[in-house]
Each structure stands twice: as structure tokens, then as C-alpha cells.
Design an enzyme around this catalytic site. Structure first.
Site, PDB file in Angstrom:
ATOM      1  N   GLU A 113      -4.697   1.575  11.598  1.00 28.60           N
ATOM      2  CA  GLU A 113      -4.707   1.634  10.068  1.00 28.60           C
ATOM      3  C   GLU A 113      -4.226   0.219   9.517  1.00 28.60           C
ATOM      4  OE1 GLU A 113      -3.813   6.259   9.236  1.00 28.60           O
ATOM      5  OE2 GLU A 113      -2.104   5.105   9.694  1.00 28.60           O
ATOM      6  N   CYS A 126      -1.104  -5.814   5.663  1.00 29.42           N
ATOM      7  CA  CYS A 126      -0.186  -5.035   6.988  1.00 29.42           C
ATOM      8  C   CYS A 126      -1.274  -4.856   7.959  1.00 29.42           C
ATOM      9  CB  CYS A 126       0.627  -4.166   6.430  1.00 29.42           C
ATOM     10  SG  CYS A 126       1.543  -3.445   7.780  1.00 29.42           S
ATOM     11  N   CYS A 133       1.413   2.343  20.498  1.00 32.71           N
ATOM     12  CA  CYS A 133       2.728   1.427  20.763  1.00 32.71           C
ATOM     13  C   CYS A 133       3.574   2.251  21.887  1.00 32.71           C
ATOM     14  CB  CYS A 133       3.649   1.154  19.526  1.00 32.71           C
ATOM     15  SG  CYS A 133       4.787   0.117  19.705  1.00 32.71           S
ATOM     16  N   CYS A 137      10.271   3.497  19.672  1.00 29.48           N
ATOM     17  CA  CYS A 137      11.500   3.491  18.650  1.00 29.48           C
ATOM     18  C   CYS A 137      11.220   5.081  17.912  1.00 29.48           C
ATOM     19  CB  CYS A 137      11.177   2.685  17.342  1.00 29.48           C
ATOM     20  SG  CYS A 137      11.008   0.879  18.138  1.00 29.48           S
ATOM     21  N   CYS A 140       9.740   5.982  14.283  1.00 29.02           N
ATOM     22  CA  CYS A 140       8.416   5.502  14.076  1.00 29.02           C
ATOM     23  C   CYS A 140       7.260   6.217  14.430  1.00 29.02           C
ATOM     24  CB  CYS A 140       8.310   3.958  14.555  1.00 29.02           C
ATOM     25  SG  CYS A 140       6.746   3.110  14.400  1.00 29.02           S
ATOM     26  N   GLY A 182       1.757  -0.888  16.505  1.00 28.73           N
ATOM     27  CA  GLY A 182       1.680  -1.866  17.616  1.00 28.73           C
ATOM     28  C   GLY A 182       2.669  -2.966  17.508  1.00 28.73           C
ATOM     29  N   GLU A 183       2.921  -3.604  18.653  1.00 28.93           N
ATOM     30  CA  GLU A 183       4.046  -4.554  18.919  1.00 28.93           C
ATOM     31  C   GLU A 183       3.138  -5.983  19.169  1.00 28.93           C
ATOM     32  OE1 GLU A 183       7.004  -5.419  18.627  1.00 28.93           O
ATOM     33  OE2 GLU A 183       6.509  -7.215  19.519  1.00 28.93           O
ATOM     34  N   SER A 237      12.936  -6.540  14.180  1.00 26.06           N
ATOM     35  CA  SER A 237      13.332  -5.080  13.771  1.00 26.06           C
ATOM     36  C   SER A 237      14.725  -4.811  14.458  1.00 26.06           C
ATOM     37  CB  SER A 237      12.398  -4.356  14.442  1.00 26.06           C
ATOM     38  OG  SER A 237      11.166  -4.314  13.641  1.00 26.06           O
ATOM     39  N   HIS A 239      17.978  -3.095  12.915  1.00 28.98           N
ATOM     40  CA  HIS A 239      17.981  -1.517  12.845  1.00 28.98           C
ATOM     41  C   HIS A 239      19.484  -1.061  13.273  1.00 28.98           C
ATOM     42  CE1 HIS A 239      14.131  -1.947  11.675  1.00 28.98           C
ATOM     43  NE2 HIS A 239      13.559  -1.485  12.857  1.00 28.98           N
ATOM     44  N   CYS A 356       6.081   1.744   5.996  1.00 28.38           N
ATOM     45  CA  CYS A 356       6.642   1.356   7.190  1.00 28.38           C
ATOM     46  C   CYS A 356       6.805   2.574   8.124  1.00 28.38           C
ATOM     47  CB  CYS A 356       8.142   0.477   7.086  1.00 28.38           C
ATOM     48  SG  CYS A 356       7.862  -0.689   6.215  1.00 28.38           S
TER      49      CYS A 356
HETATM   50  N1  SAH Z   1       6.461  -3.389  16.437  1.00 29.04           N
HETATM   51  C1  SAH Z   1       6.866  -4.236  15.432  1.00 29.04           C
HETATM   52  C2  SAH Z   1       5.914  -4.302  14.249  1.00 29.04           C
HETATM   53  C3  SAH Z   1       6.061  -3.102  13.561  1.00 29.04           C
HETATM   54  S1  SAH Z   1       6.536  -3.433  12.059  1.00 29.04           S
HETATM   55  C4  SAH Z   1       8.259  -4.131  15.144  1.00 29.04           C
HETATM   56  O1  SAH Z   1       8.782  -3.257  15.526  1.00 29.04           O
HETATM   57  O2  SAH Z   1       8.791  -4.789  14.303  1.00 29.04           O
HETATM   58  C5  SAH Z   1       7.049  -2.026  11.142  1.00 29.04           C
HETATM   59  C6  SAH Z   1       8.365  -2.076  10.545  1.00 29.04           C
HETATM   60  O3  SAH Z   1       8.724  -0.980   9.955  1.00 29.04           O
HETATM   61  C7  SAH Z   1       9.565  -2.252  11.744  1.00 29.04           C
HETATM   62  O4  SAH Z   1      10.523  -2.930  11.208  1.00 29.04           O
HETATM   63  C8  SAH Z   1       9.804  -0.835  12.057  1.00 29.04           C
HETATM   64  O5  SAH Z   1      10.905  -0.706  12.745  1.00 29.04           O
HETATM   65  C9  SAH Z   1       9.733  -0.291  10.763  1.00 29.04           C
HETATM   66  N2  SAH Z   1       9.790   1.250  10.778  1.00 29.04           N
HETATM   67  C10 SAH Z   1       9.401   2.078  11.759  1.00 29.04           C
HETATM   68  N3  SAH Z   1       9.253   3.225  11.400  1.00 29.04           N
HETATM   69  C11 SAH Z   1       9.962   3.547  10.283  1.00 29.04           C
HETATM   70  C12 SAH Z   1      10.402   4.506   9.201  1.00 29.04           C
HETATM   71  N4  SAH Z   1      10.230   5.973   9.617  1.00 29.04           N
HETATM   72  N5  SAH Z   1      10.928   4.072   8.138  1.00 29.04           N
HETATM   73  C13 SAH Z   1      11.081   2.775   7.638  1.00 29.04           C
HETATM   74  N6  SAH Z   1      10.637   1.789   8.541  1.00 29.04           N
HETATM   75  C14 SAH Z   1      10.163   2.102   9.733  1.00 29.04           C
END
Ligand code: SAH
Length: 369
Positions: A113, A126, A133, A137, A140, A182-183, A237, A239, A356
Site C-alpha cells: 500500500e 508514503c 515486516c 512492533c 503495528c 516495511g523497514e 521510531s 515510542h 500510520c
Molecule cells: N519501519 C519503519 C517505517 C514504518 S513508519 C519505522 O518503524 O519507522 C510508520 C510509523 O508509524 C512508525 O513510526 C511506526 O512506529 C508508526 N506506527 C506503527 N503502528 C502505529 C499505530 N498503530 N499507530 C500510530 N503509529 C503507528
């Protein structure tokens, strides 16, 4: 026992023809590589640059339109190669069309997507860098799919070029964030190749500062990126502000704990002279108290950074909750006087599953497991 033999007689033209999906993709190749393709077909090298101009500057994949190339050459290309491989297989848009989530089928199977986001003055795409992935996490949706495969440079460039066609008339500038599925730093080489093509100044480029790479925190690759490609922006990221909580939310923290991660970020900041963005999801009662905010301030002290707070976007049943507007506000207010910059990302597109963390190829029946 009889042995069946089969002799297939083919004309030269037929020999060169293969199923479209097996033909190598020209998208993702740079001008020099395209020049080699041209030479291999008996054409002068400059045809490579002409092709690159069509693909990357003009965004056209249609050989029929490329009338500055000889017809016979275009026929050869059509027989042996293809330009692009993604098939749009669904989209969801907000009623105002400001946010659009486009599902693309990969020809290896599966869906990735890409999200188009807009404000009156700004367009951001985006992009996904992997199908699935492997970092798991906890918050996610893509993490629930499990590890998939790296996308090719062509597949990533194509996501951007296809969305570019949707810009309103007169708009040419856009931003790219590698924050889809993905990462990106696990797919380092292809990501950098794709970004190199999109930001190639000889091809009508996107300025590199419009590109942001977001990572779960792969320490060795952050060092590499700082040294090899300091022109792109980095987002990390984060968190959580303690190893204990971060390891629970993001298993990658067990491999690269906070001290190592912040060391790599410091190197990136020093090397690039640019501030880093820390993404921080706010999850009610888990990491959103004033105590958590104070720990975060301490952790990033001395780093030129922006903290991007992302209120948790729901991804189906689970124990995580988005905090109330008051709690979000309170957290942000604590940070504001204490860190260089704070933003709250109220993701557009929550209702269409384009926010996100919500990307999981649902257009084709959702995650694979
Ligand atoms: N793998 C990379 C790229 C993904 S970016 C990374 O982790 O940075 C997507 C962003 O959205 C990341 O900061 C991720 O942690 C955040 N994200 C993932 N799940 C989410 C959720 N349920 N609510 C809000 N942000 C989220």
C-alpha cells in the site's frame, strides 16, 4: 518406457518474447544501465538517457508515446522488457480526496500500500519498502504480517511515479516518506537506489531534503546512512524512553538498545548537520504520562531533534488505546519548552485505514497470517 521429445521451432522474434511478468523491469535502472540496454540492442548509448527522461522526468511508461525513439527499438524493448510491474488493485479515499490509500498488487503475489496525503500546499507520498515486516512492533498492523520480501528499487520508484500522476495541475513538488509497509533500512541498497533515481538532479529531481527515511532503529544502517547518504532526512521510531518498555513494544530494542541507538543518531546529526525526528506513539497509560514525558526529555537532551507525537491508531482488537485529546495535549505541553520542536501527527486517513501503522495489504484479504 517412452521418452517424449519435443522440438519447438521458433522464429527469432518469438524467441525473444517471454511472458510479461518474466521480462526484466526497466524501471529502477539508471541512465547508464539503460544505456547498456540500448547498446545491447544495437542502439547508441544516448538512448539510455532518453529512456530515463521518459520514465523519471516525465513519468511515462508508455513506449507508444516515446516518439523520439525509433519504432524498431521500442518494439525490441517491448518484447524483451517491461516498464513497471505494479497493478492497482483497489483504493480508498477520504471524501475530500486529501488522503488516498492505493493498493498495488506485486507480480510475485501480495499487495503493498502507498498513501497519498495532501494539504493545500503540500503533497506527501508514503511509500512501502517491503511486503510485510519482520520487526513485529506490537502496535503495528504491518508487523502482524511477518517478514515478507524486500521491494525492488523499481517497485518503490513506481509507487512514487504513479502517485505523482495524481497531483493537481500545476503541482510538481512532493515529499517522500518511507513510512509505509516495511523497514526501509533492512532493504538498504534498493531503497537508496530508488531514492537516488527520484532525486537525480539530471532527471528533474526531487530535492533530497524532501525525502525522509523512517527506521525502527537499525544501528549499523544509521551509521551507513549518515556516511553514505547524508542528504536524506532521518526519522527514528522511538515510542518509549526506557529499554524496558521499548523492548516490550519493539523487539528490535533487544538487539539495539537505546544507548546504542542514540549513539547512532548522534553520529547522524553530527555528520549531516540536520536534526533528527523522533516518532513517539502515544498509547494511553502505557507511555503517555508526565513521568514518561520527563524521561523522554532526558533521553533526547542535547540532540537537535523534533519529536513527532503520533496518537495511537487502532489496528483491531487489542489492549492499546489512543489517549484522550487532553492527555495528548498535556504530554505535548510538557515537551514543548524542553525540546527543540514538537508536533502532533493527527494522521489523516484513520477512517480509511491509511494512517500510520494501519497498512497491511487489506485490499487482498489482509495480512497473510
Ligand atoms: N519501519 C519503519 C517505517 C514504518 S513508519 C519505522 O518503524 O519507522 C510508520 C510509523 O508509524 C512508525 O513510526 C511506526 O512506529 C508508526 N506506527 C506503527 N503502528 C502505529 C499505530 N498503530 N499507530 C500510530 N503509529 C503507528
Amino acid at each position: 518406457m517412452s521418452v517424449k521429445t519435443e522440438t519447438v521451432i521458433r522464429t527469432p522474434n518469438e524467441r525473444a518474447t517471454t511472458e510479461p511478468s518474466r521480462r526484466p523491469d526497466l524501471l529502477g535502472l539508471g541512465p547508464d544501465e539503460l544505456a547498456r540496454v540500448a547498446l545491447s540492442l544495437g542502439e547508441p548509448a544516448y538512448r539510455g538517457r532518453q529512456l530515463a527522461e521518459w520514465f523519471y522526468r516525465r513519468g511515462s511508461f508508455d513506449l507508444g508515446a516515446m516518439t523520439n525513439l525509433p519504432a524498431a527499438f521500442r518494439e525490441e524493448l517491448d518484447r524483451g522488457y517491461r516498464i513497471g510491474s505494479l497493478a492497482e488493485n483497489g483504493r480508498r479515499e477520504t471524501p475530500d480526496r486529501k488522503t488516498r490509500k492505493v493498493a498495488f498488487s506485486l507480480d510475485s503475489g501480495g499487495v503493498v500500500e502507498t498513501v497519498y496525503m495532501s494539504t493545500p500546499t503540500r503533497f506527501t507520498f508514503c511509500l512501502s519498502s517491503q511486503h510485510g515486516c519482520g520487526f513485529a512492533c506490537r502496535f503495528c498492523a504491518t508487523g502482524r504480517m511477518g517478514r515478507g520480501r524486500n521491494l525492488t528499487a523499481g517497485e518503490m520508484v513506481e509507487q512514487a511515479l504513479r502517485l505523482r500522476r495524481e497531483l493537481p495541475d500545476g503541482a510538481t513538488d512532493y515529499n517522500v516518506v518511507l513510512m509505509g509497509m516495511g523497514e526501509p533500512l533492512e532493504n538498504y541498497d534498493a531503497v537508496l537506489r530508488a531514492l537516488g533515481l527520484l532525486t537525480d538532479p539530471s532527471l528533474g529531481a526531487l530535492p533530497p531534503k524532501r525525502v525522509t527515511i523512517s527506521t525502527v532503529g537499525l544501528v549499523p544502517q544509521i551509521y551507513r546512512l549518515a556516511d553514505e547518504a547524508p542528504r536524506y532526512r532521518l526519522a527514528v521510531s522511538l515510542h518509549a524512553a526506557t529499554d524496558e518498555l521499548r523492548s516490550k513494544l519493539m523487539p528490535v530494542n533487544r538487539t539495539f538498545p537505546l544507548e546504542q541507538l542514540l549513539g547512532a543518531v548522534r553520529h547522524h546529526v553530527d555528520r549531516t548537520g540536520r536534526r533528527v525526528t523522533f516518532e513517539y506513539i502515544l498509547i494511553e497509560e502505557l507511555n503517555d504520562t508526565i513521568g514518561d514525558a520527563a524521561k523522554l526529555v532526558k533521553l533526547v537532551a542535547q540532540l537537535p531533534c523534533k519529536i513527532n507525537l503520533i496518537p495511537y491508531n487502532p489496528i483491531g482488537p487489542g489492549k492499546f488505546k489512543r489517549p484522550s485529546a487532553e492527555r495528548i495535549q498535556r504530554f505535548a505541553e510538557h515537551l514543548r519548552p524542553r525540546v527543540p520542536a514538537v508536533t502532533v501527527r493527527y494522521s489523516q486517513g484513520v477512517d480509511i485505514g491509511a494512517a500510520c501503522g494501519q497498512l497491511a495489504g487489506e485490499a487482498q484479504g489482509g495480512a497473510r497470517r
